[in-house]
Write a protein that holds these residues in place. Structure first.
Motif, PDB file in Angstrom:
ATOM      1  N   LEU A  49       0.854  -1.181   0.000  1.00 30.69           N
ATOM      2  CA  LEU A  49       0.000   0.000   0.000  1.00 30.69           C
ATOM      3  C   LEU A  49       0.894   1.236   0.000  1.00 30.69           C
ATOM      4  O   LEU A  49       1.824   1.348   0.812  1.00 30.69           O
ATOM      5  CB  LEU A  49      -0.909   0.005   1.235  1.00 30.69           C
ATOM      6  N   SER A  50       0.622   2.152  -0.904  1.00 29.19           N
ATOM      7  CA  SER A  50       1.363   3.408  -0.930  1.00 29.19           C
ATOM      8  C   SER A  50       0.393   4.541  -1.186  1.00 29.19           C
ATOM      9  O   SER A  50      -0.593   4.382  -1.913  1.00 29.19           O
ATOM     10  CB  SER A  50       2.444   3.380  -2.027  1.00 29.19           C
ATOM     11  N   LEU A  51       0.653   5.693  -0.605  1.00 26.88           N
ATOM     12  CA  LEU A  51      -0.192   6.856  -0.789  1.00 26.88           C
ATOM     13  C   LEU A  51       0.561   8.100  -0.345  1.00 26.88           C
ATOM     14  O   LEU A  51       1.567   8.024   0.376  1.00 26.88           O
ATOM     15  CB  LEU A  51      -1.499   6.736  -0.001  1.00 26.88           C
ATOM     16  N   SER A  52       0.041   9.243  -0.788  1.00 22.59           N
ATOM     17  CA  SER A  52       0.521  10.535  -0.332  1.00 22.59           C
ATOM     18  C   SER A  52      -0.683  11.313   0.157  1.00 22.59           C
ATOM     19  O   SER A  52      -1.767  11.239  -0.449  1.00 22.59           O
ATOM     20  CB  SER A  52       1.222  11.284  -1.465  1.00 22.59           C
ATOM     21  N   LEU A  89      -5.474  13.468  -1.088  1.00 20.59           N
ATOM     22  CA  LEU A  89      -4.871  12.147  -1.259  1.00 20.59           C
ATOM     23  C   LEU A  89      -4.415  12.011  -2.704  1.00 20.59           C
ATOM     24  O   LEU A  89      -5.097  12.490  -3.622  1.00 20.59           O
ATOM     25  CB  LEU A  89      -5.871  11.038  -0.942  1.00 20.59           C
ATOM     26  N   SER A  90      -3.276  11.374  -2.899  1.00 18.56           N
ATOM     27  CA  SER A  90      -2.803  11.146  -4.264  1.00 18.56           C
ATOM     28  C   SER A  90      -2.003   9.863  -4.314  1.00 18.56           C
ATOM     29  O   SER A  90      -1.601   9.319  -3.279  1.00 18.56           O
ATOM     30  CB  SER A  90      -1.952  12.319  -4.756  1.00 18.56           C
ATOM     31  N   ARG A  91      -1.789   9.402  -5.573  1.00 20.07           N
ATOM     32  CA  ARG A  91      -1.056   8.178  -5.911  1.00 20.07           C
ATOM     33  C   ARG A  91      -1.342   7.036  -4.932  1.00 20.07           C
ATOM     34  O   ARG A  91      -0.436   6.367  -4.466  1.00 20.07           O
ATOM     35  CB  ARG A  91       0.439   8.435  -6.051  1.00 20.07           C
ATOM     36  N   VAL A  92      -2.616   6.833  -4.652  1.00 14.92           N
ATOM     37  CA  VAL A  92      -3.027   5.724  -3.788  1.00 14.92           C
ATOM     38  C   VAL A  92      -3.014   4.444  -4.615  1.00 14.92           C
ATOM     39  O   VAL A  92      -3.664   4.357  -5.657  1.00 14.92           O
ATOM     40  CB  VAL A  92      -4.429   5.972  -3.204  1.00 14.92           C
ATOM     41  N   GLN A  93      -2.286   3.448  -4.120  1.00 12.34           N
ATOM     42  CA  GLN A  93      -2.206   2.174  -4.842  1.00 12.34           C
ATOM     43  C   GLN A  93      -2.119   1.043  -3.845  1.00 12.34           C
ATOM     44  O   GLN A  93      -1.306   1.044  -2.918  1.00 12.34           O
ATOM     45  CB  GLN A  93      -0.993   2.133  -5.773  1.00 12.34           C
ATOM     46  N   PHE A  94      -3.019   0.060  -4.040  1.00  9.87           N
ATOM     47  CA  PHE A  94      -3.006  -1.168  -3.252  1.00  9.87           C
ATOM     48  C   PHE A  94      -2.788  -2.319  -4.213  1.00  9.87           C
ATOM     49  O   PHE A  94      -3.661  -2.666  -5.003  1.00  9.87           O
ATOM     50  CB  PHE A  94      -4.322  -1.321  -2.481  1.00  9.87           C
ATOM     51  N   ASN A  95      -1.602  -2.895  -4.160  1.00 10.31           N
ATOM     52  CA  ASN A  95      -1.168  -3.875  -5.152  1.00 10.31           C
ATOM     53  C   ASN A  95      -1.357  -3.283  -6.556  1.00 10.31           C
ATOM     54  O   ASN A  95      -0.798  -2.243  -6.858  1.00 10.31           O
ATOM     55  CB  ASN A  95      -1.898  -5.196  -4.969  1.00 10.31           C
ATOM     56  N   HIS A  96      -2.169  -3.887  -7.409  1.00 11.09           N
ATOM     57  CA  HIS A  96      -2.347  -3.367  -8.766  1.00 11.09           C
ATOM     58  C   HIS A  96      -3.516  -2.394  -8.872  1.00 11.09           C
ATOM     59  O   HIS A  96      -3.833  -1.925  -9.964  1.00 11.09           O
ATOM     60  CB  HIS A  96      -2.586  -4.533  -9.732  1.00 11.09           C
ATOM     61  N   ILE A  97      -4.188  -2.092  -7.765  1.00 11.72           N
ATOM     62  CA  ILE A  97      -5.395  -1.279  -7.790  1.00 11.72           C
ATOM     63  C   ILE A  97      -5.043   0.171  -7.463  1.00 11.72           C
ATOM     64  O   ILE A  97      -4.361   0.444  -6.470  1.00 11.72           O
ATOM     65  CB  ILE A  97      -6.434  -1.815  -6.778  1.00 11.72           C
ATOM     66  N   ALA A  98      -5.533   1.108  -8.288  1.00 13.11           N
ATOM     67  CA  ALA A  98      -5.343   2.546  -8.062  1.00 13.11           C
ATOM     68  C   ALA A  98      -6.726   3.186  -8.003  1.00 13.11           C
ATOM     69  O   ALA A  98      -7.266   3.643  -9.031  1.00 13.11           O
ATOM     70  CB  ALA A  98      -4.503   3.160  -9.175  1.00 13.11           C
ATOM     71  N   PRO A  99      -7.346   3.229  -6.833  1.00 14.30           N
ATOM     72  CA  PRO A  99      -8.752   3.657  -6.757  1.00 14.30           C
ATOM     73  C   PRO A  99      -8.983   5.110  -7.150  1.00 14.30           C
ATOM     74  O   PRO A  99      -9.973   5.422  -7.815  1.00 14.30           O
ATOM     75  CB  PRO A  99      -9.113   3.414  -5.286  1.00 14.30           C
ATOM     76  N   LEU A 100      -8.093   6.011  -6.743  1.00 18.42           N
ATOM     77  CA  LEU A 100      -8.266   7.413  -7.125  1.00 18.42           C
ATOM     78  C   LEU A 100      -8.163   7.600  -8.630  1.00 18.42           C
ATOM     79  O   LEU A 100      -8.932   8.334  -9.238  1.00 18.42           O
ATOM     80  CB  LEU A 100      -7.224   8.282  -6.416  1.00 18.42           C
ATOM     81  N   LYS A 101      -7.210   6.922  -9.239  1.00 20.50           N
ATOM     82  CA  LYS A 101      -7.046   7.027 -10.679  1.00 20.50           C
ATOM     83  C   LYS A 101      -8.265   6.457 -11.392  1.00 20.50           C
ATOM     84  O   LYS A 101      -8.728   6.996 -12.415  1.00 20.50           O
ATOM     85  CB  LYS A 101      -5.779   6.285 -11.111  1.00 20.50           C
TER      86      LYS A 101
END
Length: 1102
Positions: A866-869, A994-1006
């Motif tokens: 999980l990564s996010l800003s 919130l930006s560049r939220v990614q959980f494994n291959h999923i990018a919900p914000l994008k």
């Protein structure tokens, strides 16, 4: 050949068939006398001829009167030869009563042609034109001059070197009244020069034991330093040394009467300019004076205590070895140059007698010649580089030219915006050099980088609407555009562009365009070819209708243009590219019009940029492509990219009679550059530490000029070979240029692209299309450039290049490096639904690298990332919550104190595993980043730029995240049982970015902000506004002066014209919009201070 005599007194006469004009005659014996004795006597009989030389003494003038008192010529041819020992003087002059004139003269031993075909004192026409040619023309050798004029086009030829230029002004005819400039013979000069090299000396005698030291001489040199004269005093009273130091003449008198001391005087400046300079020095008791070039203003005197007793030895240019070994300490090395008119004790030294060693002595000097060469004429420093020289070499100073290298040949800027984009740069102002090492100067443009296009923006000086004022039919209003580039530079950009446009708007109110009494349009615009255009946007050349007239929808159907209806309302028309001038005739009272211009834009597609991706595949090592002969006589640069699996092969070759140039891959690690300009073959080899036949792109850059040759491969250190000081300089080639195999050699097998020779891109693709066995273009670009796709972006091969697929990332942009983020208002939340509940990981298909089918069950997870800003000023809140169809969950929370908490529940434990990051508050409105990675029971967390920290789940904890259900951002709206801590922090919800939220291959914000395959699985409640406010944290960490962008020490070489550009692809630091400003700063004396910038202040940094 003719027979000679066979005895001692016979005479054999041989008459030449045609008269011969010559300075020297050489007789070459071809055979021995039959008696075996050697002897020869020869006489030369001249022919009677009419003298065609005139001697001028500096005062005489030879006028020439035309048959007609006035002459008006469109074409002139003037030819003459001259020789002189003087550096100044008028050779030819003619003038007319209307101000026309032509003058040919010597200035500082250079030939200057001044010409004026007419000026207008009351207007802007200024016709004076002056051109300089040659150097060192006061060498008393014959020099041929030819002037050819056709209108304003001039050819000036001096000793077979021709300059082409055009005169200033608008006139073509030369109006003269008289043309002008005595014994009919050429008087030889009485001066005898002497030439010194680095090991020479000339010893002449003087009067012994005199109390007056007097010496004078003339010298010329290119060296800034050298010994001119050394003479010891008699009775060991000291010595005099006259030398050239830093281009000034200095006199050093060592005085030894009582104690060792030295008297120093100096005068002059810039005396190493190759011109003759006179030195006069006189010394007597307690007095000395030094004078340069007879200028009393340059005289330097001293009244220091001094006793003079001359000796009989005067050494010019150097000293004998015996004298040097006697303990003398000379301040300067031996002189290299020429001297003449040497006087010692007011007596002119007879160098003819010195040549016979009576009296005096010498070593390694040449008497009655001056072997000076001007290595800066012609100037081998290109692109305005400044040439400086010594006796043996020259040097080019390339500061503020935009070029580098030994002859200022190599461009320091990229050729296009496309090239900067390929280097990973974003939209900004950049310097580009469209023709590389060609004659066009660099220019600054704005590069607008989009995902699949690159726009090159050329600006001009009119950026707002301009009022056009004009009224009478005989006086038009002219609006001129001054671009930030010349028309040649714009043409270079447009020639390589896929599409160009420029918007011009003509807004009118009772101001007609085409509806005129005589049918001639009132308004037109002038294009780059200086041609008038009467059409506007939507129309075409020769059609005197506006777009509404063609489409039949004008406001008044009686006219073909809205402006022609004389309406009192404002209407507008647009048109052409590129526009240089707009002219208007406003013939209706109370009329008005406005003209607005936008910058010219040229578009290149990333995959069709001709210069950068032009390529050909070489499928057969015996095949080749051929082009016209390479023209690189004195300066040649070659660059290209190659990729291959074969360890050897010839890249290209061009041959002459004996000269040649060749580039080849000699082995898997060696690239060779070889050539011959007549001095013997030269080869440079660069050896790479790893094999080059790895099917990846490698760049080769080779250069050869009159100074040196160089070869560079990729970023390896270049190999450089200096050119010999003397010898042949020109590369003379005659054959075709072969790319690939030639002459039975093993050719190249692989791909070559972007082959540029002297700034010109060779069209490999077009030539490959018409050559049997070749393939246009190359594949496999991702093997070399796939690393440019960041954050897990996938490189996709294209016919002309590659692209980055950002589908499986939380990023956007050309290289998957643009953050995708959003601002959450209070109460806004986002939910991403995983697949429906179903099977476990053991039943689910393997994840691999593919995107799971949305209809298949969500697999259990043994690992996740999980990564996010984020940035917020309100706490507590929920940042991320991942639920499941079981009791498993992952939550990232902000506690009331502003600290960060991570909660994991994978089952097997009574309470969730909690990680507290208590060392700082992150609810401070500043951007922060968080990365969480789990592998089985190992957890790795990193907050901002702090070191990573590893945690371990309890041994009783499960290792699988079972049946993930939904991912929530901002707030949790979930059915079923929820952890109490989540309830505590869930109201009122997250407010911030919130930006560049990614959980494994999923990018919900994008998925919410872009149309992706997962968009259907995303639900948003509330107002979600796209923003980059949650981009990478602007952490201020300690920087070295070398990397600190605010540190100015490394910008000392910057200039207003060419800003400092420390590396390829770097944006110009001061090339920003002048409306920008920096209005904030952070200061702290603690070197370990680390802080981030307040989110609301980020707009300060422009």
């Amino acid at each position: 050949a003719f027979p000679g005599n066979t005895n001692s007194d016979g005479v054999v006469r041989h008459d030449l068939q045609h008269p011969v004009t010559a300075r020297y005659v050489r007789l070459v014996p071809l055979d021995w006398n039959a008696e075996g004795r050697i002897g020869l006597r020869a006489e030369i009989y001249g022919c009677s001829y009419w003298a065609d030389v005139i001697n001028f003494d500096g005062y005489a003038v030879l006028p020439y009167r035309f048959r007609n008192k006035k002459m008006k010529t469109l074409k002139d041819v003037i030819a003459l030869k001259f020789k002189t020992s003087e550096s100044e003087g008028v050779i030819l002059h003619g003038e007319g009563q209307q101000g026309d004139y032509i003058t040919l003269e010597l200035k500082k031993a250079q030939l200057v042609l001044s010409l004026n075909l007419g000026s207008n004192q009351l207007g802007p026409i200024y016709g004076h034109t002056s051109v300089t040619a040659g150097s060192l023309l006061d060498d008393h050798h014959w020099h041929a001059v030819a002037i050819g004029r056709q209108g304003r086009s001039i050819n000036l030829t001096l000793d077979s070197s021709t300059q082409h230029f055009r005169t200033n002004g608008d006139f073509d005819y030369l109006d003269l009244d008289y043309e002008g400039n005595l014994s009919f013979s050429c008087v030889e000069p009485y001066t005898v020069p002497v030439f010194f090299n680095a090991t020479s000396y000339l010893e002449v005698p003087g009067r012994h034991d005199q109390d007056l030291f007097s010496v004078s001489f003339q010298f010329r040199t290119w060296n800034p330093n050298g010994l001119l004269l050394f003479s010891p005093f008699a009775e060991n009273l000291g010595a005099v040394e006259i030398d050239l130091t830093d281009s000034r003449v200095g006199v050093h008198i060592n005085v030894t009467q009582t104690r060792m001391s030295q008297i120093d005087i100096a005068s002059g400046s810039g005396l190493n300019n190759g011109q003759w300079h006179e030195v006069r020095f006189l010394a007597k008791e307690n007095f000395a004076v030094l004078t340069i070039d007879g200028d009393e203003a340059s005289a330097v005197r001293t009244n220091s205590p001094l006793q003079v007793k001359t000796s009989e030895k005067y050494f010019f240019g150097g000293v004998r070895h015996q004298a040097a070994a006697s303990g003398l300490s000379l301040l300067q090395p031996s002189f290299q140059g020429c001297m003449q008119l040497i006087q010692v004790d007011d007596q002119l030294v007879n160098l003819d007698e010195v040549a016979q060693r009576k009296p005096g002595s010498f070593a390694n000097v040449s008497i009655d010649m001056c072997a000076i060469i001007d290595r800066c004429v012609p100037n081998h420093c290109e692109h305005g580089g400044r040439c400086s020289q010594t006796w043996d070499s020259f040097k080019c100073t390339c500061d503020e030219t935009g070029y580098s290298g030994a002859t200022c040949h190599n461009p320091i800027y990229e050729p296009s915006c496309e090239a900067y984009k390929h280097l990973g740069q974003t939209s900004n102002y950049y310097w580009i050099d469209p023709d590389g090492s060609g004659p066009l100067a660099p220019l600054k443009v704005y590069c607008n980088m989009t995902e699949d296009k690159v726009w090159t923006v050329v600006s001009h000086d009119l950026h707002t609407q301009t009022t056009v004022v004009g009224y009478t039919p005989d006086k038009s209003s002219v609006t001129r555009l001054v671009y930030s580039a010349s028309l040649d530079q714009i043409s270079a950009i447009t020639s390589s562009a896929e599409y160009c446009e420029q918007y011009v708007s003509y807004s009118c109110k009772m101001s007609r365009l085409l509806n005129t009494p005589d049918g001639s349009p009132y308004t037109w615009w002038v294009g780059k070819g200086n041609e008038k255009h009467y059409y506007w946007g939507g129309s075409g050349p020769g059609i005197q209708k506006c777009a509404c007239g063609i489409e039949r929808n004008c406001t008044d159907p009686r006219y073909h243009c809205n402006c022609d209806a004389d309406h009192k309302q404002w209407t507008s028309k647009s048109g052409g590219t590129p526009v240089t001038t707009v002219s208007c005739l406003l013939c209706v009272p109370r009329a008005a019009c406005l003209i607005a211009f936008l910058a010219q834009l040229c578009q290149t597609s990333r995959y069709t940029h001709w210069n950068y991706w032009n390529a050909a595949s070489f499928p057969d090592p015996s095949s080749h492509l051929h082009f016209s002969t390479f023209q690189g006589e004195t300066s040649a640069d070659i660059s290209f990219y190659f990729k291959t699996l074969i360890p050897r092969g010839v890249f290209l070759e061009n041959l002459g009679n004996t000269d040649f140039i060749k580039l080849e891959l000699k082995s898997a690690t060696d690239v060779s550059f070889s050539f011959d300009v007549g001095n013997g073959p030269v080869e440079l080899v660069v050896r790479a530490p790893t094999p080059l036949n790895d099917d990846q792109w490698h760049r080769v850059t080779a250069e050869r000029n009159v100074q040196q040759a160089s070869l560079q491969v990729d970023g390896l250190p270049p190999r450089v070979r200096k050119a010999p000081t003397e010898g042949h300089k020109r590369l003379e080639l005659y054959s075709q240029l072969y790319v690939g195999a030639a002459g039975g050699q093993q050719g190249f097998l692989g791909c070559i692209r972007s082959l540029r020779m002297n700034g010109v891109t060779l069209d490999l693709e077009e030539r490959a299309k018409v050559t049997s066995g070749f393939v246009s273009g190359c594949s496999g670009h991702c093997t070399s450039y796939g690393a440019n796709c960041e954050h897990g972006g996938r490189c996709v091969e294209k016919y002309h290049g590659y692209s980055c697929d950002c589908t499986l990332t939380a990023y956007d942009g050309t290289f998957c490096n643009k953050d995708v983020g959003a601002f959450f208002e209070e109460g806004t939340w986002l939910r991403h639904n995983f697949q429906a509940a179903g099977t476990s990981a053991r039943e689910a298909p393997s994840r691999g690298n593919s995107v799971p089918d949305p209809q298949s069950p969500a697999p259990d997870l043994a690992q996740e990332q999980l990564s996010l800003s984020f940035s917020t000023a309100k706490a507590p809140c929920v940042l991320v919550y991942i639920s499941s169809h079981t009791t498993d969950f992952l939550a990232v929370l902000l506690k009331p104190t502003g600290s960060l908490q991570v909660r994991y529940n994978l089952g097997g434990t009574r309470e969730p595993y909690t990680i507290e990051l208590e060392h700082r508050s992150v609810a401070n409105g500043q951007p922060h980043s968080l990365n969480i990675t789990r592998q089985q029971r190992a957890l790795v967390l990193q907050l901002d730029h702090y070191p990573r920290v590893t945690y371990h789940l309890p041994s009783s904890s499960d290792t699988l995240f079972n049946s993930p259900k939904s991912l929530f951002l901002g707030k949790v709206i979930e059915t079923g049982k929820i952890d109490p801590e989540i309830h505590k922090y869930n109201t009122p919800g997250f407010t911030g970015c919130l930006s560049r939220v990614q959980f494994n291959h999923i990018a919900p914000l994008k998925a919410a902000l872009r149309q992706t395959n997962a968009s259907a699985q995303v639900h948003v409640q509330g107002q979600l506004v796209e923003s980059n406010c949650g981009a990478s944290p602007l952490t201020i960490s300690p920087m070295s002066a070398a990397t600190d962008p605010w540190h100015l020490d490394h910008l000392e070489s910057a200039s207003a014209d060419f800003p400092y550009n420390p590396g390829q692809g770097q944006a110009i630091r001061n090339g920003v919009n002048r409306n920008s400003a920096i209005i904030g700063a952070i200061m702290n004396n603690d070197p370990n201070f680390t802080e981030t910038i307040d989110e609301s202040k980020r707009e300060w940094l422009i």
